[in-house]
Write a protein that holds these residues in place. Sequence first.
Motif, PDB file in Angstrom:
ATOM      1  N   GLY A  72       0.838  -1.194   0.000  1.00 56.35           N
ATOM      2  CA  GLY A  72       0.000   0.000   0.000  1.00 56.35           C
ATOM      3  C   GLY A  72       0.871   1.240   0.000  1.00 56.35           C
ATOM      4  N   GLN A  73       0.230   2.431   0.090  1.00 60.69           N
ATOM      5  CA  GLN A  73       0.996   3.673   0.082  1.00 60.69           C
ATOM      6  C   GLN A  73       1.841   3.827   1.342  1.00 60.69           C
ATOM      7  OE1 GLN A  73      -1.853   6.807  -0.649  1.00 60.69           O
ATOM      8  NE2 GLN A  73      -1.277   6.866  -2.820  1.00 60.69           N
ATOM      9  N   LYS A  74       1.293   3.437   2.493  1.00 59.08           N
ATOM     10  CA  LYS A  74       2.017   3.646   3.749  1.00 59.08           C
ATOM     11  C   LYS A  74       2.194   2.361   4.560  1.00 59.08           C
ATOM     12  CE  LYS A  74       0.832   8.459   4.261  1.00 59.08           C
ATOM     13  NZ  LYS A  74       0.533   9.528   5.174  1.00 59.08           N
ATOM     14  N   ARG A  75       1.853   1.208   3.980  1.00 60.57           N
ATOM     15  CA  ARG A  75       2.010  -0.036   4.738  1.00 60.57           C
ATOM     16  C   ARG A  75       2.175  -1.227   3.803  1.00 60.57           C
ATOM     17  NH1 ARG A  75      -2.902  -3.097   6.438  1.00 60.57           N
ATOM     18  NH2 ARG A  75      -4.337  -2.806   4.720  1.00 60.57           N
ATOM     19  N   TRP A  76       2.773  -2.292   4.350  1.00 66.64           N
ATOM     20  CA  TRP A  76       2.920  -3.553   3.634  1.00 66.64           C
ATOM     21  C   TRP A  76       2.204  -4.632   4.435  1.00 66.64           C
ATOM     22  CZ3 TRP A  76       8.947  -3.697   2.897  1.00 66.64           C
ATOM     23  CH2 TRP A  76       9.334  -2.674   2.045  1.00 66.64           C
ATOM     24  N   MET A  89       4.384  -0.665   8.809  1.00 64.37           N
ATOM     25  CA  MET A  89       3.990   0.708   8.485  1.00 64.37           C
ATOM     26  C   MET A  89       5.212   1.580   8.377  1.00 64.37           C
ATOM     27  SD  MET A  89       0.737   1.258  10.859  1.00 64.37           S
ATOM     28  CE  MET A  89      -0.850   0.727  10.313  1.00 64.37           C
TER      29      MET A  89
END
Length: 89
Positions: A72-76, A89
Amino acid sequence: AHAMEVVTPGQVIRSGDGFLRGHGTYVSDGKLVASVAGVVHRVNKLVAVVPLKSRYTGQVGDVVVGRVTEVGQKRWQLDVGSTTGAVLM
């Protein structure tokens, strides 16, 4: 030391009295029976069966290896072989 005893579900582990039923076991007709495939673990009178295959349960200080399953944009999102996924995060 006792040899490692591997049992399968439904296999009688012990008959008679003098034991306490632990995880992975049940009592049927006065006999202690394995409910999972695993290794018999005895501690004093407690008899349990530790499953041969189980999911990872983390503890503080564990080093964990995981496979990234979503970015994601701010997390895996990671698969760490546990009952739930992990998030970085």
